[in-house]
Write a protein that holds these residues in place. Structure first.
Motif, mmCIF file in Angstrom:
data_model
loop_
_atom_site.group_PDB
_atom_site.id
_atom_site.type_symbol
_atom_site.label_atom_id
_atom_site.label_comp_id
_atom_site.label_asym_id
_atom_site.label_seq_id
_atom_site.Cartn_x
_atom_site.Cartn_y
_atom_site.Cartn_z
ATOM 1 N N ASN A 1 47.434 73.778 -27.442
ATOM 2 C CA ASN A 1 47.014 73.355 -28.784
ATOM 3 C C ASN A 1 46.987 74.544 -29.735
ATOM 4 O O ASN A 1 46.056 74.713 -30.531
ATOM 5 C CB ASN A 1 45.656 72.643 -28.752
ATOM 6 C CG ASN A 1 45.435 71.781 -29.994
ATOM 7 O OD1 ASN A 1 46.381 71.410 -30.678
ATOM 8 N ND2 ASN A 1 44.178 71.485 -30.291
ATOM 9 N N GLN B 1 54.835 74.369 -33.140
ATOM 10 C CA GLN B 1 53.506 73.947 -33.537
ATOM 11 C C GLN B 1 53.096 72.708 -32.733
ATOM 12 O O GLN B 1 53.920 71.830 -32.466
ATOM 13 C CB GLN B 1 53.475 73.602 -35.032
ATOM 14 C CG GLN B 1 53.660 74.796 -35.952
ATOM 15 C CD GLN B 1 52.429 75.675 -36.043
ATOM 16 O OE1 GLN B 1 51.337 75.274 -35.646
ATOM 17 N NE2 GLN B 1 52.602 76.877 -36.591
ATOM 18 N N PRO B 2 51.816 72.606 -32.344
ATOM 19 C CA PRO B 2 51.379 71.425 -31.581
ATOM 20 C C PRO B 2 51.408 70.155 -32.418
ATOM 21 O O PRO B 2 51.196 70.188 -33.627
ATOM 22 C CB PRO B 2 49.949 71.787 -31.168
ATOM 23 C CG PRO B 2 49.511 72.825 -32.144
ATOM 24 C CD PRO B 2 50.735 73.585 -32.534
ATOM 25 N N ASN B 3 51.700 69.044 -31.735
ATOM 26 C CA ASN B 3 51.654 67.720 -32.334
ATOM 27 C C ASN B 3 50.331 67.062 -31.937
ATOM 28 O O ASN B 3 50.021 66.998 -30.746
ATOM 29 C CB ASN B 3 52.831 66.881 -31.832
ATOM 30 C CG ASN B 3 52.786 65.442 -32.275
ATOM 31 O OD1 ASN B 3 52.030 64.643 -31.723
ATOM 32 N ND2 ASN B 3 53.598 65.109 -33.259
ATOM 33 N N TYR C 1 47.898 65.687 -23.616
ATOM 34 C CA TYR C 1 47.855 66.812 -22.688
ATOM 35 C C TYR C 1 46.432 67.293 -22.423
ATOM 36 O O TYR C 1 46.169 67.908 -21.387
ATOM 37 C CB TYR C 1 48.741 67.956 -23.192
ATOM 38 C CG TYR C 1 50.184 67.797 -22.762
ATOM 39 C CD1 TYR C 1 50.494 67.600 -21.421
ATOM 40 C CD2 TYR C 1 51.229 67.850 -23.673
ATOM 41 C CE1 TYR C 1 51.808 67.459 -21.002
ATOM 42 C CE2 TYR C 1 52.555 67.705 -23.270
ATOM 43 C CZ TYR C 1 52.827 67.501 -21.928
ATOM 44 O OH TYR C 1 54.119 67.348 -21.505
ATOM 45 N N LEU D 1 50.481 64.396 -29.082
ATOM 46 C CA LEU D 1 50.891 64.958 -27.796
ATOM 47 C C LEU D 1 49.810 65.884 -27.240
ATOM 48 O O LEU D 1 49.547 65.895 -26.030
ATOM 49 C CB LEU D 1 52.212 65.706 -27.968
ATOM 50 C CG LEU D 1 52.972 66.102 -26.697
ATOM 51 C CD1 LEU D 1 53.195 64.902 -25.792
ATOM 52 C CD2 LEU D 1 54.298 66.767 -27.064
ATOM 53 N N SER D 2 49.152 66.652 -28.107
ATOM 54 C CA SER D 2 48.065 67.531 -27.656
ATOM 55 C C SER D 2 46.919 66.726 -27.066
ATOM 56 O O SER D 2 46.302 67.135 -26.073
ATOM 57 C CB SER D 2 47.560 68.384 -28.829
ATOM 58 O OG SER D 2 48.517 69.334 -29.205
ATOM 59 N N THR D 3 46.612 65.571 -27.653
ATOM 60 C CA THR D 3 45.552 64.717 -27.127
ATOM 61 C C THR D 3 45.903 64.214 -25.729
ATOM 62 O O THR D 3 45.061 64.200 -24.819
ATOM 63 C CB THR D 3 45.309 63.526 -28.070
ATOM 64 O OG1 THR D 3 44.896 64.022 -29.344
ATOM 65 C CG2 THR D 3 44.240 62.605 -27.521
ATOM 66 N N THR E 1 57.664 73.480 -26.208
ATOM 67 C CA THR E 1 56.958 72.353 -26.816
ATOM 68 C C THR E 1 55.786 71.920 -25.947
ATOM 69 O O THR E 1 54.674 71.685 -26.448
ATOM 70 C CB THR E 1 57.924 71.165 -27.017
ATOM 71 O OG1 THR E 1 58.993 71.564 -27.869
ATOM 72 C CG2 THR E 1 57.202 69.971 -27.628
ATOM 73 N N SER F 1 52.978 74.642 -26.194
ATOM 74 C CA SER F 1 52.278 74.617 -27.473
ATOM 75 C C SER F 1 51.263 73.478 -27.523
ATOM 76 O O SER F 1 50.147 73.652 -28.020
ATOM 77 C CB SER F 1 53.287 74.483 -28.618
ATOM 78 O OG SER F 1 52.624 74.362 -29.853
ATOM 79 N N ASN F 2 51.631 72.336 -26.982
ATOM 80 C CA ASN F 2 50.737 71.185 -27.025
ATOM 81 C C ASN F 2 49.639 71.252 -25.976
ATOM 82 O O ASN F 2 48.518 70.799 -26.220
ATOM 83 C CB ASN F 2 51.550 69.902 -26.887
ATOM 84 C CG ASN F 2 52.260 69.540 -28.187
ATOM 85 O OD1 ASN F 2 51.654 69.011 -29.105
ATOM 86 N ND2 ASN F 2 53.544 69.868 -28.280
#
Length: 486
Positions: A410, A453-455, A462, A458-460, A403, A406-407
């Motif tokens: 991205n 899959q990225p959230n 990271y 959470l991607s922002t 997880t 992935s984030n």
């Protein structure tokens, strides 16, 4: 289970493994046998012992499978083994000397010589020679054992020895094994400097074919002894890293595989060869004519088994509640880094005063940041996009880490069901004997176990963490200030 079936053999550093796949990619059975290792096994091993272990493992596998399947439906066999391990053969195809292992550092001086000569006489080809390269070991052997060199008939690789035993067709290798022995995989020939500037002979060098090429049939005596058809095809193999990439499913343009075991290794597929002036990446030739670049870091997951193994399940649960941690950590546990940046002075770092769970999640994030930097480097050097990331290794067993990765990247990450060199060899065996290509075979024979899959939120978070990680590496002098061109 339904036929035809395909047998893959992996000769690793520590043992032999065999796997039998059906036509849908299901594992019919597998067997493995550890080698009897000693303090010299990192330098030299016995090819005859490899072959004996292979035979025992194949017999045990076939005994297990008999009754479940029709053994006569086994259609093809291929082999994978370590890159850079070489064997000198005499005219009767018998080893003149034990296999000189990829991990043998005695040829460091010869590696520097090979690199210098290659850069001078054939700079457009592979020039990244060092102690682990096959060519360096060939030169070293001739200097150390001139009497044996007088009887030398052919140099082969570890993969080639098992294929020779299976097919009785000797002196053939593949693009992936030949690369670090000096073969020009772009132009398709052995450069003249190998036998004009180095103490080697042209006739010692094997014929080179694309991985997956059928090169013969199973030797009649073996077919009879194993209860198999004499029409079983023997297929040219590949190095273990490339075979694991095949098993991961990363065979289409833009596909990449990250394996995080002791180290972090990335391998993928590009349309054009990546030319890295710093030699962080090197490129194998894809069986379809594309390129398979790859690089290996000194950072990986070794810190987990050393420092957190006892509480791993609990820590993974706690880490899932703590991400993103906001802490900067880089779990390099040795001196110096080699990929995705080269820095002899690099050292690992992490904040003081953290709880075990905070330390754990921060270091998981640090490896993910390093992985992203690797893919950014690859995109800059190749001009091609990283479209999908398939994963393997011990790290792929942690949903929390998948997880995070992935984030941070991205991008979606796919965990595959069966990712071993032996499975890759079995897929390779099928690629041109039942299917039309390695791409078609891989599509049919690999299976996604999990998809992450990225959230967006959470991607922002990271993204900010990644930029801070890069600034930290810059401040420590590990990468250049303008890291886009580091």
């Amino acid at each position: 289970m339904r036929g035809p079936y395909f047998l893959g053999i992996d000769i690793g550093t520590q043992g032999a493994r065999v796997v039998l796949l059906d036509v849908a990619g299901h594992v019919v059975g597998s067997q493995e046998e550890a080698f009897a290792l000693n303090e010299k096994s990192r330098e030299e091993q016995s090819p005859q012992e490899w072959w004996a272990a292979t035979q025992r493992s194949v017999k045990a596998l076939l005994k297990e499978a008999d009754g479940q399947i029709t053994l006569a439906s086994i259609k093809a066999i291929s082999v994978t083994s370590t890159s850079g391990t070489v064997i000198p053969l005499d005219a009767a195809h018998y080893p003149l000397h034990p296999a000189i292992m990829y991990s043998d550092n005695r040829s460091a001086e010869q590696g520097r010589l090979c690199k210098q000569v290659a850069q001078q006489y054939h700079p457009q080809g592979y020039t990244g020679f060092n102690a682990s390269s096959g060519l360096s070991k060939m030169v070293w052997f001739g200097q150390q054992y001139p009497d044996k060199a007088q009887r030398l008939h052919k140099w082969i690789h570890a993969t080639d020895f098992i294929i020779g035993k299976l097919s009785e067709n000797w002196g053939i290798t593949d693009y992936t094994n030949a690369l670090k022995s000096g073969y020009d995989v772009n132009e398709g020939y052995w450069p003249a400097y190998i036998y004009e500037q180095l103490p080697l002979k042209k006739e010692w060098l094997p014929e080179v074919v694309p991985s997956g090429t059928p090169i013969g049939h199973l030797a009649p005596a073996l077919a009879a002894g194993w209860g198999l058809s004499p029409q079983v095809q023997i297929v040219a193999g590949m190095t273990d890293g490339c075979a694991s990439q095949i098993a991961s499913g990363a065979v289409n343009l833009g596909d990449w595989n990250t394996t995080i075991g002791t180290t972090l290794v990335v391998k993928g597929v590009t349309r054009t060869e990546i030319k890295d002036p710093a030699d962080r990446l090197y490129s194998h030739r894809h069986p379809k004519g594309f390129w398979m670049p790859g690089g290996a870091s000194n950072t990986g997951a070794d810190w987990i088994t050393r420092e957190f193994k006892a509480d791993l399940d609990e820590l993974n649960e706690q880490a899932a509640q703590l991400m993103p941690s906001g802490y900067m950590a880089y779990p390099l546990r040795q001196e110096g880094e080699r990929f995705p940046f080269i820095s002899p002075q690099a050292r690992g770092f992490e904040p003081t005063g953290l709880t075990p769970a905070q330390r754990f999640v921060a270091n998981l994030e640090g490896v993910a940041y390093l992985e992203r930097y690797a893919f950014e480097l690859i995109e800059r050097l190749s001009g091609e996009k990283v479209k999908a990331v398939y994963t393997a290794g011990g790290a792929s067993n942690s949903d929390t880490w998948l997880t995070i990765r992935s984030n941070v990247l991205n991008r979606p990450i796919y965990k595959m069901r069966h990712v071993t060199g032996a499975v890759g060899a079995a897929i390779l065996a099928a690629s041109k004997t039942h299917f039309n290509s390695i791409i078609e075979a891989t599509q049919a024979l690999t299976h996604i176990e999990k998809e992450f899959q990225p959230n967006p939120a959470l991607s922002t978070s990271y993204e900010a963490g990644y930029q801070e990680f890069i600034r930290t590496l810059q401040e420590k002098g590990y990468i250049q200030k303008d890291y886009q061109y580091a």
